[in-house]
Design a protein around this motif. Structure first.
Motif, short mmCIF file in Angstrom:
data_model
loop_
_atom_site.label_atom_id
_atom_site.label_comp_id
_atom_site.label_asym_id
_atom_site.label_seq_id
_atom_site.Cartn_x
_atom_site.Cartn_y
_atom_site.Cartn_z
N ASP A 156 0.59 -1.03 -0.02
CA ASP A 156 -0.10 -0.14 0.33
C ASP A 156 0.91 1.16 -0.08
O ASP A 156 0.22 1.79 -0.68
N CYS A 157 2.00 1.10 0.36
CA CYS A 157 3.10 2.46 0.52
C CYS A 157 3.00 2.97 -0.17
O CYS A 157 3.94 3.51 -0.87
N LEU A 158 3.08 2.29 -1.60
CA LEU A 158 3.64 2.78 -3.28
C LEU A 158 1.59 3.39 -3.71
O LEU A 158 1.39 2.76 -3.95
N ILE A 159 1.93 4.60 -4.30
CA ILE A 159 1.60 5.39 -4.25
C ILE A 159 1.05 5.11 -6.02
O ILE A 159 1.52 5.66 -7.12
N LEU A 160 0.19 4.61 -6.70
CA LEU A 160 0.16 5.07 -8.20
C LEU A 160 -0.91 6.52 -8.45
O LEU A 160 -1.85 7.08 -7.74
N SER A 161 -0.19 6.98 -9.45
CA SER A 161 -0.51 7.92 -9.98
C SER A 161 -0.96 8.49 -11.73
O SER A 161 -1.27 9.39 -12.52
N GLY A 162 -0.80 7.12 -12.05
CA GLY A 162 -1.29 6.76 -13.53
C GLY A 162 -1.45 6.15 -14.51
O GLY A 162 -0.66 5.15 -14.28
N LEU A 163 -2.41 5.93 -14.96
CA LEU A 163 -3.10 4.85 -15.29
C LEU A 163 -3.29 5.17 -16.75
O LEU A 163 -4.81 5.78 -16.85
N LEU A 174 1.04 2.52 -16.85
CA LEU A 174 1.57 2.16 -15.41
C LEU A 174 2.42 3.40 -14.55
O LEU A 174 3.25 2.04 -15.17
N ARG A 175 2.11 3.91 -13.76
CA ARG A 175 3.13 4.95 -12.88
C ARG A 175 2.73 4.84 -11.90
O ARG A 175 1.46 4.93 -11.76
N PHE A 176 3.45 4.80 -10.67
CA PHE A 176 3.32 4.47 -10.02
C PHE A 176 5.08 4.96 -8.85
O PHE A 176 5.89 4.98 -9.24
N PHE A 177 4.73 5.25 -7.71
CA PHE A 177 6.20 6.19 -7.26
C PHE A 177 6.10 5.27 -5.02
O PHE A 177 4.90 5.32 -4.80
N ALA A 182 12.84 4.54 2.27
CA ALA A 182 13.60 2.94 2.39
C ALA A 182 12.86 2.52 0.90
O ALA A 182 12.22 3.15 -0.33
N LYS A 183 13.82 1.61 0.05
CA LYS A 183 13.67 0.57 -0.68
C LYS A 183 12.46 -0.75 -0.14
O LYS A 183 12.32 -1.52 0.79
N ILE A 184 11.20 -0.14 -1.88
CA ILE A 184 10.29 -1.31 -1.82
C ILE A 184 10.20 -2.52 -2.41
O ILE A 184 10.34 -2.08 -4.01
N PRO A 185 9.82 -3.27 -1.59
CA PRO A 185 9.81 -4.52 -3.17
C PRO A 185 8.20 -4.40 -3.98
O PRO A 185 7.59 -4.63 -2.21
N ALA A 186 8.09 -4.91 -5.27
CA ALA A 186 6.68 -4.07 -5.80
C ALA A 186 6.53 -5.32 -6.46
O ALA A 186 7.28 -5.45 -6.82
N ALA A 187 4.38 -5.36 -6.17
CA ALA A 187 4.30 -5.85 -6.87
C ALA A 187 3.46 -6.08 -7.88
O ALA A 187 2.86 -5.03 -7.95
N VAL A 188 3.71 -6.20 -8.68
CA VAL A 188 1.96 -5.61 -9.75
C VAL A 188 1.64 -7.49 -10.47
O VAL A 188 1.96 -8.22 -11.35
N ARG A 189 -0.05 -7.37 -10.54
CA ARG A 189 -0.22 -7.91 -11.18
C ARG A 189 -1.53 -7.41 -11.96
O ARG A 189 -2.16 -6.88 -12.08
N CYS A 190 -1.75 -7.86 -14.16
CA CYS A 190 -2.92 -8.05 -14.77
C CYS A 190 -3.32 -9.33 -14.45
O CYS A 190 -3.50 -10.24 -14.03
N PHE A 191 -4.52 -8.36 -15.24
CA PHE A 191 -5.69 -9.54 -14.96
C PHE A 191 -5.61 -10.65 -16.50
O PHE A 191 -6.53 -11.37 -16.31
N ARG A 192 -5.00 -9.34 -17.51
CA ARG A 192 -4.51 -10.34 -18.39
C ARG A 192 -3.38 -10.63 -18.81
O ARG A 192 -2.90 -10.51 -18.14
N PRO A 193 -2.82 -11.97 -19.35
CA PRO A 193 -1.75 -12.59 -19.62
C PRO A 193 -0.99 -11.17 -20.71
O PRO A 193 -1.42 -9.94 -21.34
N ASP A 221 11.92 -3.91 -7.28
CA ASP A 221 12.79 -3.08 -6.01
C ASP A 221 12.55 -1.92 -6.70
O ASP A 221 12.68 -1.00 -7.73
N VAL A 222 11.78 -1.12 -5.63
CA VAL A 222 11.95 -0.09 -5.97
C VAL A 222 12.36 0.87 -4.88
O VAL A 222 11.95 0.74 -3.86
N ALA A 223 13.00 1.58 -5.75
CA ALA A 223 14.11 2.67 -5.12
C ALA A 223 13.40 3.61 -3.95
O ALA A 223 12.24 4.23 -4.28
#
Length: 236
Positions: A156-163, A174-177, A182-193, A221-223
């Motif tokens: 949740d600490c990663l903030i979506l800013s554009g789609l 897809l843009r987020f920040f 701290a370095k944050i390990p991000a996970a992105v999942r898409c509903f389609r292949p 990883d997001v710096a």
């Protein structure tokens, strides 16, 4: 004015792709040619916390704030800024700058646990400023089911800013920040292949190709203070 009653020595405020901390106590010293400016900018919220509890003021378009160096650590939010004369030497009158007309301001008071991150202040700001809108459309069939997430981003600490659709019209941007330190390990999942995906810059210029697990999941990883822009091409 919002007396917080919280013993803190700095404030936190939303900025451009960031959350900024600023000292409450003025560094102004005798002998300075100009006094320290105590009002600061915010882009959606200002927060004060002692790490155990916090008080955030969410707002729409009220960009000036100040936290008073008083016992109550009062948060001051500027609703209207007006003046009689334009500053300068010599000063001159500025008709209309008094802003004499009705105003309507929108803000929210959000008490929370912990700091802005633990209290999900940024997420609450997005709910406050980007309310859901209902729209009616024609009936049509499809395999999506009653509930689906087109893209899922965590934590949740990663903030979506554009789609949006890419400028070339062939893929999705897809843009987020990461506003934290701290370095944050991000996970992105898409509903389609996903057919192909790239890490790009803000101009949507491709930097490198990315590999998606099972064509649906991406980990990276997001710096600290980093903006991430992904170009995603879906399988048809």
């Amino acid at each position: 004015l919002f007396p917080s009653g919280i013993n803190a020595n700095k404030s936190w405020a939303a900025g451009q792709f960031d959350v900024l901390s600023r000292p409450i106590k003025s560094p102004h010293k005798k002998g300075w040619a100009e006094e320290h400016v105590t009002t600061m900018p915010n882009y959606g919220f200002v927060d004060i916390t002692d790490r155990k509890r916090g008080l955030a003021i969410l707002n729409e378009g009220l960009t000036a704030y100040q936290v008073e160096d008083d016992k109550e650590r009062t948060i001051a939010l500027t609703s209207v800024r007006a003046f009689e004369n334009v500053c300068g030497v010599p000063s001159r009158e500025s008709p209309g700058a008094q802003c004499l007309r009705p105003y309507e301001c929108r803000y929210a008071i959000y008490p929370h646990t912990g700091d802005y991150r633990r209290g999900n202040v940024y997420q609450e700001l997005q709910r406050f400023g980007l309310a859901l809108e209902a729209a009616q459309c024609g009936r049509r069939g499809g395999p999506l089911g009653d509930e689906i997430g087109f893209f899922e981003l965590g934590p949740d600490c990663l903030i979506l800013s554009g789609l949006k659709r890419s400028e070339n019209g062939k893929s999705i941007i897809l843009r987020f920040f990461n506003p934290t330190n701290a370095k944050i390990p991000a996970a992105v999942r898409c509903f389609r292949p996903v057919k192909k995906a790239w890490l790009t810059n803000l101009n949507e210029e491709r930097q490198r190709e990315l590999t998606w697990k099972n064509q649906r999941c991406l980990s990276l990883d997001v710096a600290p203070k980093k903006i991430i822009t992904l170009e995603i091409m879906l399988n048809k």
